[in-house]
Write a protein that holds these residues in place. Structure first.
Motif, PDB file in Angstrom:
ATOM      1  N   GLN A  40      18.246  35.832  48.499  1.00 53.97           N
ATOM      2  CA  GLN A  40      17.941  35.086  49.725  1.00 53.97           C
ATOM      3  C   GLN A  40      18.577  33.715  49.648  1.00 53.97           C
ATOM      4  OE1 GLN A  40      13.701  34.951  50.282  1.00 53.97           O
ATOM      5  NE2 GLN A  40      13.708  36.868  51.392  1.00 53.97           N
ATOM      6  N   ASP A  41      19.134  33.279  50.784  1.00 55.48           N
ATOM      7  CA  ASP A  41      19.715  31.938  50.820  1.00 55.48           C
ATOM      8  C   ASP A  41      18.604  30.901  51.012  1.00 55.48           C
ATOM      9  OD1 ASP A  41      19.109  31.990  53.571  1.00 55.48           O
ATOM     10  OD2 ASP A  41      21.172  32.375  54.172  1.00 55.48           O
ATOM     11  N   ALA A  42      18.968  29.637  51.072  1.00 63.24           N
ATOM     12  CA  ALA A  42      17.986  28.552  51.172  1.00 63.24           C
ATOM     13  C   ALA A  42      17.142  28.647  52.441  1.00 63.24           C
ATOM     14  CB  ALA A  42      18.697  27.204  51.109  1.00 63.24           C
ATOM     15  N   ALA A  43      17.669  29.276  53.489  1.00 61.01           N
ATOM     16  CA  ALA A  43      16.932  29.448  54.746  1.00 61.01           C
ATOM     17  C   ALA A  43      16.051  30.692  54.734  1.00 61.01           C
ATOM     18  CB  ALA A  43      17.919  29.510  55.909  1.00 61.01           C
ATOM     19  N   GLY A  44      16.068  31.448  53.617  1.00 61.84           N
ATOM     20  CA  GLY A  44      15.236  32.640  53.496  1.00 61.84           C
ATOM     21  C   GLY A  44      15.857  33.896  54.082  1.00 61.84           C
ATOM     22  N   ARG A  45      17.133  33.842  54.463  1.00 62.18           N
ATOM     23  CA  ARG A  45      17.807  35.021  55.011  1.00 62.18           C
ATOM     24  C   ARG A  45      18.236  35.938  53.870  1.00 62.18           C
ATOM     25  NH1 ARG A  45      20.785  30.833  58.501  1.00 62.18           N
ATOM     26  NH2 ARG A  45      21.745  30.545  56.474  1.00 62.18           N
ATOM     27  N   PRO A  46      17.993  37.267  54.014  1.00 61.98           N
ATOM     28  CA  PRO A  46      18.383  38.195  52.958  1.00 61.98           C
ATOM     29  C   PRO A  46      19.877  38.509  53.004  1.00 61.98           C
ATOM     30  CG  PRO A  46      17.294  39.390  54.718  1.00 61.98           C
ATOM     31  CD  PRO A  46      17.233  37.932  55.082  1.00 61.98           C
ATOM     32  N   TRP A  47      20.479  38.586  51.822  1.00 64.55           N
ATOM     33  CA  TRP A  47      21.873  38.981  51.643  1.00 64.55           C
ATOM     34  C   TRP A  47      21.893  40.188  50.722  1.00 64.55           C
ATOM     35  CZ3 TRP A  47      26.290  36.211  53.415  1.00 64.55           C
ATOM     36  CH2 TRP A  47      25.987  35.055  54.144  1.00 64.55           C
ATOM     37  N   CYS A  48      22.879  41.056  50.909  1.00 65.34           N
ATOM     38  CA  CYS A  48      23.007  42.230  50.052  1.00 65.34           C
ATOM     39  C   CYS A  48      24.447  42.340  49.568  1.00 65.34           C
ATOM     40  CB  CYS A  48      22.589  43.501  50.791  1.00 65.34           C
ATOM     41  SG  CYS A  48      23.564  43.894  52.256  1.00 65.34           S
ATOM     42  N   ARG A  49      24.591  42.880  48.364  1.00 62.13           N
ATOM     43  CA  ARG A  49      25.930  43.140  47.825  1.00 62.13           C
ATOM     44  C   ARG A  49      26.272  44.563  48.232  1.00 62.13           C
ATOM     45  NH1 ARG A  49      28.713  44.748  43.046  1.00 62.13           N
ATOM     46  NH2 ARG A  49      30.535  43.405  42.727  1.00 62.13           N
ATOM     47  N   LEU A  50      27.091  44.689  49.271  1.00 63.10           N
ATOM     48  CA  LEU A  50      27.353  45.964  49.939  1.00 63.10           C
ATOM     49  C   LEU A  50      28.742  46.492  49.612  1.00 63.10           C
ATOM     50  CD1 LEU A  50      26.476  48.058  52.119  1.00 63.10           C
ATOM     51  CD2 LEU A  50      27.514  46.522  53.804  1.00 63.10           C
ATOM     52  N   ARG A  51      28.780  47.780  49.327  1.00 64.21           N
ATOM     53  CA  ARG A  51      30.055  48.478  49.171  1.00 64.21           C
ATOM     54  C   ARG A  51      30.013  49.690  50.074  1.00 64.21           C
ATOM     55  NH1 ARG A  51      33.044  52.354  47.299  1.00 64.21           N
ATOM     56  NH2 ARG A  51      35.007  51.974  46.256  1.00 64.21           N
ATOM     57  N   VAL A  52      31.002  49.826  50.937  1.00 59.87           N
ATOM     58  CA  VAL A  52      31.093  50.959  51.850  1.00 59.87           C
ATOM     59  C   VAL A  52      32.014  51.992  51.217  1.00 59.87           C
ATOM     60  CG1 VAL A  52      31.762  51.727  54.155  1.00 59.87           C
ATOM     61  CG2 VAL A  52      30.728  49.463  53.842  1.00 59.87           C
ATOM     62  N   GLY A  53      31.497  53.215  51.041  1.00 55.05           N
ATOM     63  CA  GLY A  53      32.276  54.282  50.429  1.00 55.05           C
ATOM     64  C   GLY A  53      33.563  54.556  51.190  1.00 55.05           C
ATOM     65  N   ARG A  54      34.602  54.873  50.468  1.00 56.18           N
ATOM     66  CA  ARG A  54      35.915  55.230  50.993  1.00 56.18           C
ATOM     67  C   ARG A  54      36.557  54.132  51.843  1.00 56.18           C
ATOM     68  NH1 ARG A  54      34.240  60.757  53.473  1.00 56.18           N
ATOM     69  NH2 ARG A  54      32.978  61.468  51.785  1.00 56.18           N
ATOM     70  N   SER A  55      36.088  52.912  51.740  1.00 53.76           N
ATOM     71  CA  SER A  55      36.683  51.828  52.531  1.00 53.76           C
ATOM     72  C   SER A  55      37.872  51.212  51.800  1.00 53.76           C
ATOM     73  CB  SER A  55      35.649  50.734  52.812  1.00 53.76           C
ATOM     74  OG  SER A  55      35.332  50.027  51.627  1.00 53.76           O
TER      75      SER A  55
END
Length: 77
Positions: A40-55
């Protein structure tokens, strides 16, 4: 595409996971992907480490958008 993180989060702030997802590519198609971390950033927003298959793109930090990234069950229903 979601905004990318301004910098990688500190290791102590990341919760590493294995979460299968389905990602809306914005052109009417969906692709399987994977979230490997949350923070979560300082504003409380969630972030994810995303990988899209076959991209062909490496995993990157993106702000989580539940309208675009659907969490799939890890096991069972």
């Amino acid at each position: 595409m979601l905004p990318t993180a301004p910098a990688d989060p500190a290791e102590r702030d990341v919760r590493w996971v294995y979460q299968p997802v389905e990602v809306d590519l914005g052109d009417g198609t969906w692709a399987l992907g994977r979230i490997s971390g949350w923070w979560q950033d300082a504003a409380g927003r969630p972030w994810c480490r995303l990988r899209v298959g076959r991209s062909g793109r490496p995993a990157c930090w993106e702000r989580f958008d539940p309208e675009r990234v659907l969490l799939l069950p890890v096991s069972g229903l």
